[in-house]
Design an enzyme around this catalytic site. Structure first.
Site, PDB file in Angstrom:
ATOM      1  CG  HIS A  77      -1.906  -1.126   1.227  1.00  0.00           C
ATOM      2  ND1 HIS A  77      -2.727  -1.375   2.306  1.00  0.00           N
ATOM      3  CD2 HIS A  77      -2.183  -2.083   0.305  1.00  0.00           C
ATOM      4  CE1 HIS A  77      -3.465  -2.445   2.046  1.00  0.00           C
ATOM      5  NE2 HIS A  77      -3.146  -2.890   0.839  1.00  0.00           N
ATOM      6  CG  HIS A 259      -7.664  -3.048  -1.849  1.00  0.00           C
ATOM      7  ND1 HIS A 259      -7.073  -2.037  -1.126  1.00  0.00           N
ATOM      8  CD2 HIS A 259      -6.983  -4.181  -1.560  1.00  0.00           C
ATOM      9  CE1 HIS A 259      -6.064  -2.547  -0.423  1.00  0.00           C
ATOM     10  NE2 HIS A 259      -5.995  -3.837  -0.674  1.00  0.00           N
ATOM     11  CG  ASP A 263      -3.511  -5.213  -2.995  1.00  0.00           C
ATOM     12  OD1 ASP A 263      -3.056  -4.341  -2.224  1.00  0.00           O
ATOM     13  OD2 ASP A 263      -4.362  -6.054  -2.642  1.00  0.00           O
ATOM     14  CG  HIS A 286      -0.437  -9.560  -2.408  1.00  0.00           C
ATOM     15  ND1 HIS A 286      -0.223  -8.243  -2.745  1.00  0.00           N
ATOM     16  CD2 HIS A 286      -1.433  -9.549  -1.478  1.00  0.00           C
ATOM     17  CE1 HIS A 286      -1.051  -7.467  -2.066  1.00  0.00           C
ATOM     18  NE2 HIS A 286      -1.793  -8.235  -1.298  1.00  0.00           N
TER      19      HIS A 286
END
Length: 309
Positions: A77, A259, A263, A286
């Site tokens: 972030h 969001h 990421d 991720h």
């Protein structure tokens, strides 16, 4: 176009979402060609670590970088905020192992960067042009990434979950300017059914109902409610009509996919240099963001004959 750093330092304090440990973090200006460096102020000799995909150690519900001596957790972030605000050089000093989660987005970091402002530096900024497409597909997980050379930077993100109207969402961030308008404040999220398993894996130990959106994907029993009250230390827990716990109101109907785009931007900052590309990601994570970052870095290194370290 020249490189930029911060005009002044800024600081934040907060707890890490996974470790629950409190940390103080200061982002400082840095000289040209520094890139983004982390510095562990709580360790002997206050060691540095470059924000680079070569140092990724873990991608379990966040991105952790490190070496044989120490780690820095949940960097994405903050890195998204720096990348989105076009900060090329900065030194991030932190006194614990995990970056504060704050409200679960990049909002506070972006607002502080904008408050202190940017300083134009004397050295020119290099933007690398990808020469070949990069694509990979994982059929069993329905994961697909496609990167194409471009004269701009964009991310098209698609997510799919078995949860009501959030079954499928898609959005395109057409530029970094878009990030600072309607992506930077999109908050992290989880599903109610994930809470116990994540805690059992020693994750989200610092999670609370102020740092994440919780979607209710199962019928809540009294046992579930008591468990949530204990874990989140909050007793007035209810389910709103849109299937979200009453901790927050959605900023956007498609906040989850926004969001996920945040990421991706934060994880791709670990390439370590600026590049132009058109990126499409279906069911990103991720783990796969970082894999893509490694492929991008390798292509740049091979084509331009450089080492990004």
């Amino acid at each position: 176009m020249n490189q930029h750093t911060l005009r002044n330092s800024f600081s934040v304090e907060g707890k890490g979402i996974h470790t629950g440990k409190k940390a103080s973090l200061t982002v400082n200006p840095a000289p040209e060609n520094t890139g983004i460096l982390f510095q562990r102020m709580d360790l002997p000799y206050q060691p540095f670590l470059k924000a680079n995909v070569k140092y990724v150690k873990d991608t379990s519900r966040g991105t952790t970088i490190g070496n044989e001596n120490f780690v820095i957790r949940t960097v994405e972030h903050l890195l998204a905020a720096l990348k989105g605000c076009r900060v090329d050089n900065a030194i991030i000093q932190i006194d614990n192992e995990e970056v504060p989660i704050l409200d679960g987005s990049s909002r506070q970091y972006v607002e502080l960067i904008q408050k202190v402002g940017l300083l134009e530096q004397q050295f020119p900024k290099t933007i690398y042009h990808l020469k070949e497409p990069i694509e990979f597909h994982l059929e069993e997980q329905n994961v697909h990434y496609l990167l194409k050379p471009s004269q701009n930077f964009s991310i098209e993100t698609t997510i799919s979950y078995n949860h009501g109207k959030f079954l499928s969402q898609q959005i395109t961030m057409h530029s970094l300017e878009d990030f600072c308008k309607t992506f930077y404040n999109a908050r992290t999220f989880a599903f109610l059914s994930e809470i116990r398993p994540l805690l059992e894996k020693n994750l989200i130990r610092g999670g609370d109902l102020q740092s994440a959106i919780v979607f209710v994907d199962k019928k809540l029993s009294e046992d579930d409610l008591n468990f949530l009250r204990q874990v989140f230390r909050q007793y007035d827990i209810n389910v709103l009509s849109n299937g979200v716990l009453n901790n927050v109101k959605l900023l956007y109907e498609d906040e989850p996919v926004r969001h996920k785009t945040l990421d991706i931007l934060g994880d791709l900052a670990l390439v370590g240099v600026d590049f132009w590309a058109s990126i499409k990601a279906i069911r990103p994570s991720h783990k796969h963001n970082v894999y893509l970052a490694g492929l991008i870095q390798k292509q740049i290194e091979n084509y331009y004959g450089i080492e990004i370290a």
